[in-house]
Design an enzyme around this catalytic site. Structure first.
Site, PDB file in Angstrom:
ATOM      1  N   MET A  71       0.848  -1.190   0.000  1.00  0.00           N
ATOM      2  CA  MET A  71       0.000   0.000   0.000  1.00  0.00           C
ATOM      3  C   MET A  71       0.883   1.240   0.000  1.00  0.00           C
ATOM      4  O   MET A  71       1.648   1.460   0.937  1.00  0.00           O
ATOM      5  CB  MET A  71      -0.891  -0.010   1.258  1.00  0.00           C
ATOM      6  CG  MET A  71      -1.706  -1.283   1.412  1.00  0.00           C
ATOM      7  SD  MET A  71      -2.391  -1.465   3.087  1.00  0.00           S
ATOM      8  CE  MET A  71      -3.490  -0.051   3.138  1.00  0.00           C
TER       9      MET A  71
ATOM     10  N   PHE B 104      -0.203   5.645   6.766  1.00  0.00           N
ATOM     11  CA  PHE B 104       0.840   5.862   5.761  1.00  0.00           C
ATOM     12  C   PHE B 104       1.294   4.542   5.123  1.00  0.00           C
ATOM     13  O   PHE B 104       0.707   3.496   5.360  1.00  0.00           O
ATOM     14  CB  PHE B 104       1.995   6.683   6.331  1.00  0.00           C
ATOM     15  CG  PHE B 104       1.536   7.981   6.938  1.00  0.00           C
ATOM     16  CD1 PHE B 104       1.077   9.008   6.130  1.00  0.00           C
ATOM     17  CD2 PHE B 104       1.495   8.163   8.307  1.00  0.00           C
ATOM     18  CE1 PHE B 104       0.613  10.197   6.668  1.00  0.00           C
ATOM     19  CE2 PHE B 104       1.039   9.341   8.865  1.00  0.00           C
ATOM     20  CZ  PHE B 104       0.601  10.367   8.042  1.00  0.00           C
ATOM     21  N   GLY B 105       2.330   4.587   4.267  1.00  0.00           N
ATOM     22  CA  GLY B 105       2.706   3.444   3.433  1.00  0.00           C
ATOM     23  C   GLY B 105       2.931   2.161   4.221  1.00  0.00           C
ATOM     24  O   GLY B 105       3.521   2.183   5.284  1.00  0.00           O
ATOM     25  N   SER B 106       2.474   1.027   3.731  1.00  0.00           N
ATOM     26  CA  SER B 106       2.481  -0.186   4.520  1.00  0.00           C
ATOM     27  C   SER B 106       2.181  -1.404   3.655  1.00  0.00           C
ATOM     28  O   SER B 106       2.155  -1.323   2.427  1.00  0.00           O
ATOM     29  CB  SER B 106       1.454  -0.058   5.643  1.00  0.00           C
ATOM     30  OG  SER B 106       0.263   0.521   5.143  1.00  0.00           O
ATOM     31  N   ARG B 107       1.920  -2.557   4.303  1.00  0.00           N
ATOM     32  CA  ARG B 107       1.683  -3.802   3.578  1.00  0.00           C
ATOM     33  C   ARG B 107       0.670  -4.649   4.323  1.00  0.00           C
ATOM     34  O   ARG B 107       0.599  -4.616   5.549  1.00  0.00           O
ATOM     35  CB  ARG B 107       3.001  -4.565   3.447  1.00  0.00           C
ATOM     36  CG  ARG B 107       2.996  -5.644   2.383  1.00  0.00           C
ATOM     37  CD  ARG B 107       4.357  -6.303   2.308  1.00  0.00           C
ATOM     38  NE  ARG B 107       4.379  -7.578   2.989  1.00  0.00           N
ATOM     39  CZ  ARG B 107       5.477  -8.258   3.272  1.00  0.00           C
ATOM     40  NH1 ARG B 107       6.659  -7.747   2.972  1.00  0.00           N
ATOM     41  NH2 ARG B 107       5.411  -9.424   3.873  1.00  0.00           N
TER      42      ARG B 107
END
Length: 218
Positions: free
Chosen positions: A101, A186-189
């Site tokens: 993401m 925020f950005g992640s998985r």
């Protein structure tokens, strides 16, 4: 049957539908931007501050958006917006589908199947970028769902910037497929493990939409 999913009351601002858990980050940013804009006509310093703070506030409004979704049919649907980063057979016969993401994606995650949440476990760890292989040792929340396919494991993984995962529901909660279950800031998985014998319908590099993209194949 597809359904339009709703949840408990969430944060909102100026008519924008926001993810629950956004307020601690968003409200101070928006307040600073508003004050700077009001003072910009009389102060050069305020004018200089108004531009970046307004841009930051707009960016955070976009990041914390939480749109309604028509939940698509299918046994297993994507828990996250993003791009399929990897598809990996596991030693126990399951298949792990990892979804990356970016900060541009919606970061509210959804239940991949209907069932009961049997476990929600927070595991401390590092904060390397979520696209890095070492991110498997990052801060994460491990979910287990008791479903018609048996136990389904899903893991929310924090990234280099995403240092807070916000589960919305506790162990024991019954969920419908597509229900909102948590937020990663925020950005992640997000990783989901498909049981042995369940064929993967997506491929590496494919974009996914939470609650819409089907992960498995009949």
């Amino acid at each position: 049957m597809p359904h339009s999913q709703t949840s408990a009351p969430r944060d909102s601002l100026a008519g924008v539908r926001l993810a629950r858990g956004a307020s601690p980050w968003l409200l101070p940013t928006v307040a600073t931007a508003a004050v700077s804009l009001l003072r910009a006509r009389r102060s050069g310093v305020a004018k200089a501050v108004a531009v970046p703070t307004t841009a930051l506030a707009a960016g955070m409004l976009w990041f914390f958006r939480d749109p309604e979704r028509e939940i698509a049919p299918g046994r297993v649907i994507s828990p996250a917006d993003g791009v399929v980063q990897s598809i990996m057979p596991w030693k126990d016969g399951r298949t792990r589908v990892a979804i990356f993401m970016s900060p541009l994606n919606v970061h509210v995650n959804r239940a991949p199947l209907s069932g009961t949440v049997t476990s929600v476990e927070h595991i401390p760890g590092g904060f390397v970028p979520a696209f890095n292989k070492e991110s498997e040792n990052n801060e994460r929340v491990v979910w287990h769902f008791d479903t018609e396919l048996g136990d389904i494991e899903m893991i929310q993984i924090a990234g280099a910037v995403a240092r807070r995962i916000v589960p919305y529901i506790p162990q024991g909660t019954k969920v419908e497929q597509g229900d909102r279950i948590g937020l990663i800031r925020f950005g992640s998985r997000v990783d989901i493990y498909l049981p042995e014998g369940v064929e993967v319908a997506v491929e590496v590099g494919q974009k996914t939409v939470a609650g819409v993209t089907r992960i498995d194949r009949d």
